[in-house]
Motif scaffolding. Sequence first.
Motif, mmCIF file in Angstrom:
data_model
loop_
_atom_site.group_PDB
_atom_site.id
_atom_site.type_symbol
_atom_site.label_atom_id
_atom_site.label_comp_id
_atom_site.label_asym_id
_atom_site.label_seq_id
_atom_site.Cartn_x
_atom_site.Cartn_y
_atom_site.Cartn_z
ATOM 1 N N GLY A 1 68.561 17.686 59.987
ATOM 2 C CA GLY A 1 67.725 16.962 59.048
ATOM 3 C C GLY A 1 68.540 16.484 57.861
ATOM 4 O O GLY A 1 69.359 17.237 57.328
ATOM 5 N N VAL A 2 68.332 15.245 57.456
ATOM 6 C CA VAL A 2 69.019 14.713 56.284
ATOM 7 C C VAL A 2 68.042 14.351 55.164
ATOM 8 O O VAL A 2 68.458 14.083 54.037
ATOM 9 N N ALA A 3 66.778 14.311 55.462
ATOM 10 C CA ALA A 3 65.777 14.050 54.433
ATOM 11 C C ALA A 3 64.414 14.421 54.986
ATOM 12 O O ALA A 3 64.143 14.207 56.171
ATOM 13 N N ALA A 4 63.583 14.987 54.142
ATOM 14 C CA ALA A 4 62.223 15.326 54.542
ATOM 15 C C ALA A 4 61.325 15.112 53.341
ATOM 16 O O ALA A 4 61.787 15.097 52.201
ATOM 17 N N MET A 5 60.048 14.949 53.617
ATOM 18 C CA MET A 5 59.127 14.664 52.524
ATOM 19 C C MET A 5 57.986 15.670 52.523
ATOM 20 O O MET A 5 57.358 15.918 53.558
ATOM 21 N N TYR A 6 57.728 16.249 51.358
ATOM 22 C CA TYR A 6 56.603 17.146 51.200
ATOM 23 C C TYR A 6 55.296 16.342 51.211
ATOM 24 O O TYR A 6 55.302 15.128 51.072
ATOM 25 N N ALA A 7 54.203 17.063 51.331
ATOM 26 C CA ALA A 7 52.899 16.411 51.420
ATOM 27 C C ALA A 7 52.580 15.576 50.180
ATOM 28 O O ALA A 7 51.861 14.576 50.269
ATOM 29 N N SER B 1 55.731 14.669 61.816
ATOM 30 C CA SER B 1 55.164 15.969 62.162
ATOM 31 C C SER B 1 53.724 16.038 61.675
ATOM 32 O O SER B 1 53.441 15.670 60.535
ATOM 33 N N ASP B 2 52.839 16.542 62.531
ATOM 34 C CA ASP B 2 51.445 16.709 62.105
ATOM 35 C C ASP B 2 51.161 18.127 61.630
ATOM 36 O O ASP B 2 50.001 18.468 61.338
ATOM 37 N N ARG B 3 52.221 18.949 61.510
ATOM 38 C CA ARG B 3 52.010 20.341 61.135
ATOM 39 C C ARG B 3 52.826 20.771 59.919
ATOM 40 O O ARG B 3 52.388 21.611 59.146
ATOM 41 N N TYR B 4 54.022 20.245 59.797
ATOM 42 C CA TYR B 4 54.921 20.723 58.768
ATOM 43 C C TYR B 4 55.388 19.574 57.881
ATOM 44 O O TYR B 4 55.738 18.500 58.365
ATOM 45 N N CYS B 5 55.450 19.841 56.600
ATOM 46 C CA CYS B 5 55.968 18.867 55.652
ATOM 47 C C CYS B 5 57.208 19.445 54.979
ATOM 48 O O CYS B 5 57.217 20.616 54.614
#
Length: 123
Positions: free
Chosen positions: A47-53, A98-102
Amino acid sequence: QVQLVQSGGGSVQAGGSMKLSCIASAYAFSDYCMGWFRQGPGKEREGVAAMYADGTPRYPNSVKGRFTFSKDVANYTLFLQMNSLQPDDTAMYYCAASDRYCGSYDASDYDVWGQGTQVTVSS
């Protein structure tokens, strides 16, 4: 069904910049959390970037300060702006939903993937 269609990528010299795009179906924007991953030759997908809800992005140390994850809600588009690129950044890049994790960097947490786009950085 959620779909992700990527664009951008290509070749750039070290120190250069590149911007990747990922168009998502409208459904994905409201019900899924998004991330960006890459997989270099002989390496695991990371992973290089992810976004919180709440829309706050997070980055691993390997790209922090160089990569920026943003989204254009009106056009259902995600962006990954990559600056100060180095040869180690050479990889296939993917957007994912992802529909489960942010905010996760774990590829197994993501259900839907873009087709991938190659980024090659030469020294």
